[in-house]
Design a protein around this motif. Sequence first.
Motif, PDB file in Angstrom:
ATOM      1  N   GLY A   7     -13.521  14.577  -7.606  1.00 47.68           N
ATOM      2  CA  GLY A   7     -13.938  13.306  -7.031  1.00 47.68           C
ATOM      3  C   GLY A   7     -13.048  12.165  -7.484  1.00 47.68           C
ATOM      4  O   GLY A   7     -12.680  11.281  -6.694  1.00 47.68           O
ATOM      5  N   GLN A   8     -12.669  12.171  -8.752  1.00 46.14           N
ATOM      6  CA  GLN A   8     -11.795  11.125  -9.272  1.00 46.14           C
ATOM      7  C   GLN A   8     -10.397  11.225  -8.661  1.00 46.14           C
ATOM      8  O   GLN A   8      -9.750  10.199  -8.415  1.00 46.14           O
ATOM      9  N   PHE A   9      -9.947  12.441  -8.391  1.00 46.63           N
ATOM     10  CA  PHE A   9      -8.639  12.613  -7.752  1.00 46.63           C
ATOM     11  C   PHE A   9      -8.650  11.997  -6.353  1.00 46.63           C
ATOM     12  O   PHE A   9      -7.706  11.294  -5.966  1.00 46.63           O
ATOM     13  N   VAL A  10      -9.702  12.263  -5.596  1.00 48.29           N
ATOM     14  CA  VAL A  10      -9.811  11.669  -4.262  1.00 48.29           C
ATOM     15  C   VAL A  10      -9.852  10.152  -4.363  1.00 48.29           C
ATOM     16  O   VAL A  10      -9.200   9.434  -3.588  1.00 48.29           O
ATOM     17  N   GLN A  11     -10.585   9.637  -5.330  1.00 47.62           N
ATOM     18  CA  GLN A  11     -10.664   8.189  -5.512  1.00 47.62           C
ATOM     19  C   GLN A  11      -9.277   7.595  -5.795  1.00 47.62           C
ATOM     20  O   GLN A  11      -8.912   6.558  -5.237  1.00 47.62           O
ATOM     21  N   ARG A  12      -8.493   8.260  -6.623  1.00 51.64           N
ATOM     22  CA  ARG A  12      -7.177   7.730  -6.989  1.00 51.64           C
ATOM     23  C   ARG A  12      -6.160   7.834  -5.865  1.00 51.64           C
ATOM     24  O   ARG A  12      -5.283   6.986  -5.726  1.00 51.64           O
ATOM     25  N   HIS A  13      -6.253   8.890  -5.033  1.00 50.95           N
ATOM     26  CA  HIS A  13      -5.196   9.168  -4.072  1.00 50.95           C
ATOM     27  C   HIS A  13      -5.535   8.772  -2.633  1.00 50.95           C
ATOM     28  O   HIS A  13      -4.704   8.964  -1.742  1.00 50.95           O
ATOM     29  N   ASP A  14      -6.709   8.231  -2.392  1.00 57.31           N
ATOM     30  CA  ASP A  14      -7.061   7.716  -1.066  1.00 57.31           C
ATOM     31  C   ASP A  14      -6.726   6.228  -1.043  1.00 57.31           C
ATOM     32  O   ASP A  14      -7.406   5.428  -1.685  1.00 57.31           O
ATOM     33  N   VAL A  49       0.859  -1.184   0.000  1.00 57.24           N
ATOM     34  CA  VAL A  49       0.000   0.000   0.000  1.00 57.24           C
ATOM     35  C   VAL A  49       0.896   1.234   0.000  1.00 57.24           C
ATOM     36  O   VAL A  49       1.802   1.342   0.827  1.00 57.24           O
ATOM     37  N   GLU A  50       0.645   2.155  -0.924  1.00 62.12           N
ATOM     38  CA  GLU A  50       1.382   3.414  -0.997  1.00 62.12           C
ATOM     39  C   GLU A  50       0.609   4.496  -0.248  1.00 62.12           C
ATOM     40  O   GLU A  50      -0.601   4.657  -0.442  1.00 62.12           O
ATOM     41  N   ALA A  51       1.311   5.237   0.608  1.00 60.19           N
ATOM     42  CA  ALA A  51       0.688   6.341   1.352  1.00 60.19           C
ATOM     43  C   ALA A  51       1.550   7.582   1.216  1.00 60.19           C
ATOM     44  O   ALA A  51       2.780   7.525   1.401  1.00 60.19           O
ATOM     45  N   ASP A  52       0.922   8.707   0.886  1.00 53.12           N
ATOM     46  CA  ASP A  52       1.633   9.979   0.790  1.00 53.12           C
ATOM     47  C   ASP A  52       1.962  10.517   2.172  1.00 53.12           C
ATOM     48  O   ASP A  52       1.203  10.325   3.136  1.00 53.12           O
ATOM     49  N   GLY A  53       3.079  11.226   2.259  1.00 51.09           N
ATOM     50  CA  GLY A  53       3.427  11.957   3.457  1.00 51.09           C
ATOM     51  C   GLY A  53       3.124  13.432   3.295  1.00 51.09           C
ATOM     52  O   GLY A  53       2.670  13.882   2.241  1.00 51.09           O
ATOM     53  N   PHE A  54       3.387  14.208   4.356  1.00 49.38           N
ATOM     54  CA  PHE A  54       3.117  15.644   4.297  1.00 49.38           C
ATOM     55  C   PHE A  54       4.084  16.384   5.213  1.00 49.38           C
ATOM     56  O   PHE A  54       4.630  15.810   6.171  1.00 49.38           O
ATOM     57  N   TYR A  55       4.289  17.641   4.895  1.00 49.45           N
ATOM     58  CA  TYR A  55       5.108  18.512   5.736  1.00 49.45           C
ATOM     59  C   TYR A  55       4.230  19.109   6.818  1.00 49.45           C
ATOM     60  O   TYR A  55       3.135  19.616   6.541  1.00 49.45           O
ATOM     61  N   ASP A  56       4.720  19.063   8.072  1.00 52.80           N
ATOM     62  CA  ASP A  56       3.918  19.509   9.207  1.00 52.80           C
ATOM     63  C   ASP A  56       4.529  20.721   9.904  1.00 52.80           C
ATOM     64  O   ASP A  56       4.198  21.004  11.060  1.00 52.80           O
ATOM     65  N   GLY A  57       5.420  21.423   9.217  1.00 55.88           N
ATOM     66  CA  GLY A  57       6.019  22.626   9.788  1.00 55.88           C
ATOM     67  C   GLY A  57       7.231  22.336  10.649  1.00 55.88           C
ATOM     68  O   GLY A  57       7.429  21.219  11.146  1.00 55.88           O
ATOM     69  N   ASP A  58       8.077  23.355  10.819  1.00 57.30           N
ATOM     70  CA  ASP A  58       9.260  23.275  11.699  1.00 57.30           C
ATOM     71  C   ASP A  58      10.183  22.113  11.346  1.00 57.30           C
ATOM     72  O   ASP A  58      10.784  21.481  12.224  1.00 57.30           O
ATOM     73  N   GLY A  59      10.310  21.817  10.045  1.00 56.11           N
ATOM     74  CA  GLY A  59      11.217  20.777   9.605  1.00 56.11           C
ATOM     75  C   GLY A  59      10.755  19.359   9.870  1.00 56.11           C
ATOM     76  O   GLY A  59      11.534  18.409   9.717  1.00 56.11           O
ATOM     77  N   PRO A  98     -15.625   6.153   2.018  1.00 60.73           N
ATOM     78  CA  PRO A  98     -16.841   6.570   1.325  1.00 60.73           C
ATOM     79  C   PRO A  98     -16.727   7.995   0.791  1.00 60.73           C
ATOM     80  O   PRO A  98     -16.193   8.887   1.452  1.00 60.73           O
ATOM     81  N   ARG A  99     -17.242   8.206  -0.432  1.00 60.75           N
ATOM     82  CA  ARG A  99     -17.129   9.490  -1.132  1.00 60.75           C
ATOM     83  C   ARG A  99     -18.480   9.868  -1.729  1.00 60.75           C
ATOM     84  O   ARG A  99     -19.163   9.015  -2.307  1.00 60.75           O
ATOM     85  N   SER A 100     -18.815  11.150  -1.628  1.00 61.02           N
ATOM     86  CA  SER A 100     -20.016  11.618  -2.301  1.00 61.02           C
ATOM     87  C   SER A 100     -19.912  13.122  -2.502  1.00 61.02           C
ATOM     88  O   SER A 100     -18.861  13.729  -2.257  1.00 61.02           O
TER      89      SER A 100
END
Length: 471
Positions: A257-264, A38-48, A269-271
């Motif tokens: 909506g398709q972007f959320v489907q691809r990247h989640d 499973v691939e999961a994206d990371g994120f920057y949370d500030g302060d390095g 559930p999506r609507s």
Amino acid sequence: MTVERWGVFEIALDGPARGNPYTDVRLSAAFQYRNRTVEADGFYDGDGRYRIRFMPDRVGTWTYVTRSDAPELDGRRGTFDCVPPGPGNHGPVRVTGTRFEYADGTRYLPLGTTCYHWTHYADDAFEELTLSSLAASPFTKVRMCLLPTRQMTPPLLAFPGDTPGALDRTRFEPRFFARFERRVRDLLALGIVADVILFHPYDEGHWGVDDMSREQDLFLLRHTLARLSAYRNVWWSIANEYDFNRAKTLEDWDRLGQFVQRHDPYQRPRSIHNGTRMYAYERIYDFTRPWTTHQSIQHWDARLTGDWLAGCRKPVVIDEIGYEGTVDRRWGNITARALTRQFWHAAVAGGYVGHGECYPDADRDGAAWISRGGRLRGDSVPRVAFLRRLLEEGPADLPAARRRGEYWLEYFGDRQHAHRDVRLPVGAAYRVDLVDTWGMTVTPLDGTYRNNVRVALGGRQDMALRMRRVE
């Protein structure tokens, strides 16, 4: 380290803080269990500080390796053990046919309420009051917004800045997201879904968040998905009243909506939710589009639930049907009886209705529950709790049980019959209960019945009958 199944495992890493890490650095991780990756994206949370969040769905040992264009974040490896879920952890909600259930097969009833901006005012005491009200309520879902409206002046926004039209939409505000995430976790502890509304039309160009470019929209979505999707109680509402936003087309909403489907990675559930001129018209979305998982509808008549299910075999959730309250807008001053009736009309047809209250709170500048949360005041709330108990006692798929002649509810709403005759399927015996949906009582009729039954209702409104086949 151990994490329970469907819990959240988090990797925290120190990395580059120069420039704009939100746009300059890409980070993800590949999590592997046996032959499952499973691939999961990371994120920057500030302060390095960088984070990657992941929800394991298999018990056993998982390995991971990070991937990044920043050398100090790339190639980090590790393992953790996923253990069986703890008490109350049934996993994320998924769609099964026209209903919902948890990942372990437990039934889920989406009896929701609306508190659009209860997390936006940095008012800990009032947010805790909202949580205590929810804990004592029958509600299993809360609709809540990510972005502000024109009238709001919150201390923090998703983007840095406090000047209308001048937010820095190339960065995010970690303090805002930290509070939002904390409240999502609080809802998780209560067993309540956070139905996160990603976009809406209520900014009207004030803050500059309802008419962003496609690139800015996707920038916000990618960051929000990375931060929140690992929480098993998150749903996605792409937009509230999408058709009132004149800056976007149907094609734009489909792409989002398709972007959320691809990247989640977890396919929450999506609507998407339509606007309406209450009692005049509606523009319900085409929920046959593949990226939607269920129908999130705004309409004033739950008796149409069967028609919506016939047109699209996805669950029907009427998230806005009008709010109990006393405000001068026609969507916000229906009676508790009227709202309770809508819950029942939808339930007997196999759908679900959402709750909201518009009783102004004198202690919070006239803000109502739907805006700020606080204390539930309406008389519909205990009636929704009563309905929930009855639904939990019955079969998961009411329409299917009725077709099989096993179990069904007859609801009479505002009709005041002296009596009702009910024709029963030939060849079986039934127990019959008289249900007072407003008085919240269930009175069994003596004996069992075949072929037909006449029940005296005494001219009372808000009555229902429950038929159960005797095995």
